[in-house]
Design an enzyme around this catalytic site. Structure first.
Site, PDB file in Angstrom:
ATOM      1  N   SER B 151       2.780 124.232  52.602  1.00 32.95           N
ATOM      2  CA  SER B 151       1.861 123.270  52.005  1.00 32.95           C
ATOM      3  C   SER B 151       2.512 122.617  50.786  1.00 32.95           C
ATOM      4  O   SER B 151       3.628 122.105  50.882  1.00 32.95           O
ATOM      5  CB  SER B 151       0.567 124.006  51.647  1.00 32.95           C
ATOM      6  OG  SER B 151      -0.436 123.110  51.287  1.00 32.95           O
ATOM      7  N   ASP B 327      -3.696 122.207  62.330  1.00 29.06           N
ATOM      8  CA  ASP B 327      -3.736 121.870  60.905  1.00 29.06           C
ATOM      9  C   ASP B 327      -4.041 120.384  60.768  1.00 29.06           C
ATOM     10  O   ASP B 327      -3.195 119.547  61.080  1.00 29.06           O
ATOM     11  CB  ASP B 327      -2.377 122.216  60.275  1.00 29.06           C
ATOM     12  CG  ASP B 327      -2.347 121.958  58.780  1.00 29.06           C
ATOM     13  OD1 ASP B 327      -3.326 121.404  58.235  1.00 29.06           O
ATOM     14  OD2 ASP B 327      -1.330 122.317  58.154  1.00 29.06           O
ATOM     15  N   HIS B 360      -4.788 124.788  58.640  1.00 29.39           N
ATOM     16  CA  HIS B 360      -3.776 124.808  57.577  1.00 29.39           C
ATOM     17  C   HIS B 360      -3.476 126.231  57.103  1.00 29.39           C
ATOM     18  O   HIS B 360      -2.339 126.557  56.771  1.00 29.39           O
ATOM     19  CB  HIS B 360      -4.274 123.952  56.414  1.00 29.39           C
ATOM     20  CG  HIS B 360      -3.256 123.715  55.349  1.00 29.39           C
ATOM     21  ND1 HIS B 360      -2.032 123.132  55.608  1.00 29.39           N
ATOM     22  CD2 HIS B 360      -3.268 123.983  54.020  1.00 29.39           C
ATOM     23  CE1 HIS B 360      -1.346 123.049  54.478  1.00 29.39           C
ATOM     24  NE2 HIS B 360      -2.057 123.564  53.500  1.00 29.39           N
TER      25      HIS B 360
END
Lengths: 194, 387
Positions: B151, B327, B360
């Protein structure tokens, strides 16, 4: 294209030092072989998780993509050679992928099972679909959704404006140049955009 | 596979000012970090792990007398684990602006003698990377074996490859993106507005008022959580199940609607409220604003007219990019943009698109395919360095 001898015969079509894109690269054996013996570099494209892992374990660059989505990630003529070995027959967009192969690479090399190999013809003549080493599946479970012949490819290549640089059959680990449409279980074509 | 065991954070102070992207500078700052494994004699087996929005330097192991204090990437980092601390020297650093020990809004501004609060300078991914690079200098690490992050942590890893291209062999960017989409910035802005409009926020100087903008933080965290999970994962985990009321005898409330607009009716509501409550107790509101802004600002293509290919021309290292099919916050399409820019520059890159159901959050979870790829990647790296 797991046969070692076939891999070596196909590798000989790839100029040394080439930048290679191998579409449907499997476990990366050919790319590793090309890197080790011919000083080639490049990437494989694979959809299967197990093959992506195998390539990573080998140290072969691999991009996980579905070839049915096209090759938008790759620029025109960005590779010396684009390989599409034992892959074409699994693709719905066979013709589009062939054009994409010719767009992205200066040279394209494809191989696929030749449906016109004489044992297949005999089998069809008896009224049954062939089950052979090159076509090892039953009609109801085959992943080969596009079965064609050596001669069929020549017609398609002409239609799409591809200039065939070399073509031959493979049978039992040897090159077949005499009546390949009849005598070889695998067809190999090397071409460029005409 | 084991744990790195009990760990202790360390701190390093820096007197020389850190020049920030904004033009401001940060002086007399401290970075808190943890290390696992042993730096080899050649000092070439170090791997830097960059943290995302709400994490810290505490990547692996546990703290003394806190058995439930596992680091946030403990399933990846440890002896025999994919990032094997028997072979690599792994470093986790808390970024400046954070609230877990490194200099941040809760620290005292040497110029005023009071907490920085809202006056803490805006920091960017690039600033963090430069701060991390200084820590590497002090640790005597010239070239890292790898920088890895998920991320926002992946953005830092990418930034390392551009700002300090000769200082890493391998960049691993998991569930990351070359910049935030408008939708992503929108989510961040809603979270920020929730915090800033909380009456307890006091313009960011709530420390002086003895309050905490808990309500704002709760809502911010709830929004974040929605975007970290896939629709399917949420459906599987909660569906439309009605929340059981703990105050009533078993069976009385279970499965029955309460016909209330303000009480918790569905399990997903209870889950989000719980996550929000927990978060608001330990996370600093100013840090949340700073880190979401750092996310918004990250855009290495910007100074190249939006051309990511030109941005990555500076990169030299090998790359492993990983995304997860479900995601939608940092979708596979965004990772493919990174891969394409690297292909255009003929960089060594591999890309794995993991078909995991978790959204995610998958980057923090232990998926055999995902960890298999990372293990293979680090095995190869170990063979290249003296690990």
């Amino acid at each position: 294209m797991s046969d070692r001898k076939d891999i070596e015969l196909i590798a000989e079509l790839v100029p040394p030092g080439s930048r290679v894109l191998d579409l449907g690269c499997g476990d990366g054996e050919l790319l590793a072989h090309l890197a080790a013996t011919r000083g080639c570099s490049g990437y494989g494209v694979e959809i299967a998780d197990a093959n992506v892992l195998a390539c990573t374990q080998r140290g072969v660059n691999v991009i996980q993509l579905n070839l049915e989505d096209g090759l938008a990630m790759f620029e025109d003529k960005s590779f010396d050679v684009v390989l599409q070995l034992d892959t074409m027959q699994h693709l719905r967009n066979t013709e589009r992928m062939l054009r994409e192969t010719a767009r992205v690479g200066r040279i394209g090399i494809v191989s696929f099972p030749n449906f016109a190999h004489w044992p297949n013809r005999l089998r069809v003549a008896t009224g049954r679909m062939p089950v052979t080493k090159a076509l090892p599946y039953e009609w109801y479970d085959t992943p080969n959704i596009r079965v064609g012949t050596y001669a069929d490819f020549e017609v398609l290549a002409r239609k799409d404006g591809l200039r065939i640089l070399d073509a031959f059959g493979l049978q039992d680990g040897a090159v077949v140049r005499r009546w390949p449409n009849l005598m070889a279980s695998v067809a190999v074509f090397k071409f460029e955009r005409g | 596979m084991g744990s790195v065991g009990q760990v202790t954070p360390q701190a390093m102070s820096f007197a020389a000012p850190l020049e920030l992207q904004s033009g401001a500078s940060l002086r007399d700052y401290t970075l808190v970090y943890e290390t696992y494994g042993t730096l080899n004699a050649a000092k070439d087996n170090a791997v830097l792990v960059c943290h995302a929005l709400n994490a810290s330097h505490h990547v692996a192991g546990t703290y003394a007398n806190e058995p439930r204090s596992e680091g946030w990437w403990d399933n990846l980092v440890g002896p025999g684990k994919p990032l094997d601390t028997d072979r690599f020297f792994v470093i986790g650093v808390n970024n400046p602006g954070s609230c877990f020990g490194s200099t941040g809004p809760m620290s005292v501004d040497p110029a005023t003698g009071r907490a920085w609060g809202a006056d803490f300078p805006v920091v960017t991914v690039e600033d963090w990377v430069d701060a991390q690079a200084r820590l590497m200098d002090r640790l005597g690490i010239g070239r890292l074996a790898a920088v890895i992050g998920g991320s926002l942590g992946g953005m830092q890893a990418l930034s390392w490859s551009l700002r300090h291209p000769e200082r890493l062999r391998l960049c691993v960017a998991v569930a990351s993106a070359p910049n935030l989409s408008a939708q992503n910035i929108a989510f961040n802005e809603v979270a920020r507005r929730a915090i800033v409009t909380d009456p307890d926020f006091h313009g960011g100087h709530f420390y002086a008022h003895g309050t905490l903008p808990r309500r704002g933080l709760r809502v911010a965290r709830m929004i974040g959580h929605i975007t970290y999970l896939s629709d399917d994962a949420m459906e599987t985990k909660f569906g439309r199940r009605i929340q059981a009321d703990g105050s009533l005898p078993v069976g009385v409330r279970n499965g029955e609607l309460g016909y209330s607009t303000q009480e918790v009716e569905f399990e997903i509501e209870s889950y989000l409220r719980h996550q929000g409550d927990k978060f608001s107790e330990y996370f600093d509101a100013n840090t949340y604003l700073l880190i979401t802004r750092a996310l918004d600002y990250f855009d290495p293509a910007r100074e190249h007219g939006g051309d990511l290919t030109r941005a990555f021309a500076a990169a030299r290292c090998r790359f492993q990019v990983v995304s997860f099919t479900t995601d939608w916050r940092f979708s596979p399409a965004r990772s493919r943009e990174i891969v394409k820019a690297l292909l255009d520059n003929r960089r060594d890159v591999s890309y794995a698109e993991i078909d995991a159901p978790h959204g995610h959050d998958a980057f923090l979870l232990d998926d055999a395919r995902y960890h298999g790829v990372l293990r293979a990647c680090f095995d190869r790296l170990a063979a290249e360095v003296s690990a």
